[in-house]
Design a protein around this motif. Structure first.
Motif, PDB file in Angstrom:
ATOM      1  N   UNK A  26     -13.325 -79.197  63.747  1.00 51.36           N
ATOM      2  CA  UNK A  26     -14.160 -80.054  64.595  1.00 51.36           C
ATOM      3  C   UNK A  26     -14.932 -81.095  63.779  1.00 51.36           C
ATOM      4  N   UNK A  63     -11.917 -86.635  74.419  1.00 52.01           N
ATOM      5  CA  UNK A  63     -11.458 -85.280  74.774  1.00 52.01           C
ATOM      6  C   UNK A  63      -9.940 -85.254  74.886  1.00 52.01           C
ATOM      7  N   UNK A  67      -7.224 -83.003  72.786  1.00 50.21           N
ATOM      8  CA  UNK A  67      -6.218 -82.132  73.422  1.00 50.21           C
ATOM      9  C   UNK A  67      -4.795 -82.526  73.040  1.00 50.21           C
TER      10      UNK A  67
ATOM     11  N   UNK B  69     -16.530 -80.787  74.866  1.00 47.07           N
ATOM     12  CA  UNK B  69     -15.276 -80.118  74.510  1.00 47.07           C
ATOM     13  C   UNK B  69     -15.456 -78.594  74.575  1.00 47.07           C
ATOM     14  N   UNK B  70     -16.541 -78.136  73.982  1.00 47.34           N
ATOM     15  CA  UNK B  70     -16.801 -76.684  73.983  1.00 47.34           C
ATOM     16  C   UNK B  70     -16.994 -76.178  75.410  1.00 47.34           C
ATOM     17  N   UNK B  72     -15.775 -77.436  78.154  1.00 47.64           N
ATOM     18  CA  UNK B  72     -14.511 -77.410  78.911  1.00 47.64           C
ATOM     19  C   UNK B  72     -13.638 -76.241  78.442  1.00 47.64           C
ATOM     20  N   UNK B  73     -13.669 -75.963  77.136  1.00 46.99           N
ATOM     21  CA  UNK B  73     -12.876 -74.843  76.632  1.00 46.99           C
ATOM     22  C   UNK B  73     -13.410 -73.509  77.143  1.00 46.99           C
TER      23      UNK B  73
END
Lengths: 198, 140
Positions: A26, A63, A67, B69-70, B72-73
Motif C-alpha cells: 500500500x 480505487x 483493483x 480502499x480498506x 471497501x475491502x
C-alpha cells in the motif's frame, strides 16, 4: 534529452510501483496516488465542474487502478490509463445526471461549485480587474458547460490539460481525425456562444 | 472557408502542425486576409479559455483513498461465504425465472390470439353478406 530521460524514468517507476501495489504494497500505491493525484483531481474538476464530485471521482479512479493493478497491461504511460478512466467515469456521471434531471448540464454556476476553487490568479492591480476576470471566466465556464459532452472532453484535454491530439485519441479511444473535428466544433460552438452573449 | 484549412489553423494554435506545414500555412496566410482574420479570431478565443488552475488535491488525499480502499475491502470481506453464495444463487434464479415468465407470456398470448372471437370487421362483413342474401330472396 534530459526531459525524455526523466519521462522515461517516471514511466518505469510508475509501472514498478504498480507491480508492488498489485502485490498488496500500500505504500507503493500511495506513492503512485501522490504522484498523479493533482492531475486526476484537476481533470475531474474541470469535467464535472465541482470540487466535491471531483474528489469523489478521483478517489474512485485510484480505487479502480488498485483493483486492476495486477491485470493492467504495462504499456505506454500510466497517466494515459488514469485519464481514460477518469474521463469515462466523469462523462458517465454527467450523462446519468442529465437523465435524472432531464435538464441541460449546468449552464450557470454548477451545483456545489465552490467559487474559492476557481479564483482567478492575480493578474493586476485592483478589485475591478479581479471582478472582470472572474465574470469573464464565469461566462467561459458556462459556455464550456453547455458544450456536448464529447466536445467538452476533447476541449478540456487539449486546452487545459495540454495534451497532444495523439494522446487525446488514445485516452478517448477515437481517431486523431475525430479529435480534430470535435475540437474544431467545440471552438465553433464557443465562438457562437460568445457572439450570442455579446 | 475550406474546413480543412480551418482545422489546420486549429492545429497550428495547438502546436500540432509540423514545421513544413506551418511554413506553407504562413505563406497562405500572407496572401489571404480572411484567413488571417480567422486565425486571429480563433487565437483570441483559444487564449481567452485560459483560466485559473483548479485547486490541488488535499494533502491527505492518498490517505483518504487508502481508507476508502480498506473500507471497501472490509465490506466485501464481511460477507460470509455462504451469504455470498446465496446472493449469487438468487441472482441466477432471478434471471432464470425472468426468462421462464417471459416465454410463458409469449405462449399465453399466442393461445389467446387463437381463441379470440372474430374481429368487428369480420362480423360486419358477415352481417352485410347475410342482409344482402335476405334482400335478394325477398326480391325473388
Amino acid at each position: 534529452m534530459e526531459y525524455r530521460a526523466a519521462e522515461e524514468s517516471t514511466r518505469e517507476d510508475d509501472w514498478l510501483w504498480l507491480a508492488r501495489a498489485a502485490e498488496g504494497d500500500q505504500i507503493a500505491f500511495a506513492r503512485l496516488v501522490e504522484r498523479h493525484q493533482d492531475r486526476v483531481v484537476g481533470l475531474c474538476q474541470r469535467l464535472l465542474g465541482n470540487r466535491e464530485g471531483a474528489l469523489d471521482a478521483a478517489q474512485e479512479v485510484f480505487l479502480r487502478l488498485y483493483r486492476k493493478a495486477a491485470a493492467l497491461e504495462r504499456r505506454g504511460q500510466l497517466y494515459t490509463w488514469l485519464y481514460r478512466v477518469a474521463t469515462n467515469y466523469c462523462l458517465n456521471r454527467l450523462r446519468r445526471r442529465k437523465i435524472v434531471r432531464f435538464l441541460p448540464f449546468e449552464t450557470s454556476a454548477p451545483e456545489g461549485s465552490d467559487v474559492r476553487d476557481w479564483q482567478p490568479v492575480d493578474l493586476g492591480p485592483g478589485p475591478e480587474r479581479e471582478l472582470a476576470d472572474r465574470q469573464r471566466w464565469q461566462r467561459t465556464r458556462s459556455a464550456i458547460a453547455a458544450l456536448p459532452l464529447n466536445q467538452r472532453a476533447v476541449l478540456i484535454l487539449a486546452r487545459f490539460e495540454g495534451l497532444a491530439y495523439r494522446e487525446i485519441a488514445q485516452i478517448l479511444e477515437i481517431t486523431e481525425g475525430a479529435v480534430e473535428s470535435r475540437l474544431f466544433r467545440a471552438m465553433r460552438n464557443l465562438q457562437k456562444a460568445q457572439e450570442g452573449g455579446t | 472557408m475550406d474546413r480543412r484549412i480551418e482545422r489546420r489553423l486549429m492545429r497550428r494554435l495547438h502546436g500540432e502542425l509540423p514545421t513544413e506545414e506551418v511554413r506553407r500555412l504562413d505563406e497562405l496566410l500572407e496572401r489571404d486576409a480572411d484567413l488571417r482574420t480567422e486565425l486571429e479570431r480563433l487565437g483570441a478565443l483559444w487564449r481567452g479559455l485560459e483560466g485559473p488552475s483548479p485547486a490541488l488535491a488535499p494533502t491527505d488525499f492518498a490517505a483518504q483513498v487508502l481508507e476508502r480502499l480498506e473500507a471497501s475491502e472490509e465490506s466485501t470481506a464481511s460477507w460470509p461465504l455462504a451469504l455470498r453464495w446465496a446472493a449469487s444463487a438468487m441472482v441466477v434464479g432471478g434471471i432464470a425465472l425472468g426468462v421462464f415468465v417471459g416465454r410463458w407470456a409469449v405462449i399465453e398470448e399466442a393461445a389467446i390470439m387463437l381463441q379470440q372471437p372474430p374481429s368487428l370487421a369480420e362480423s360486419y362483413f358477415a352481417l352485410l353478406e347475410s342482409t344482402s342474401a335476405d334482400q335478394e330472396e325477398a326480391v325473388r
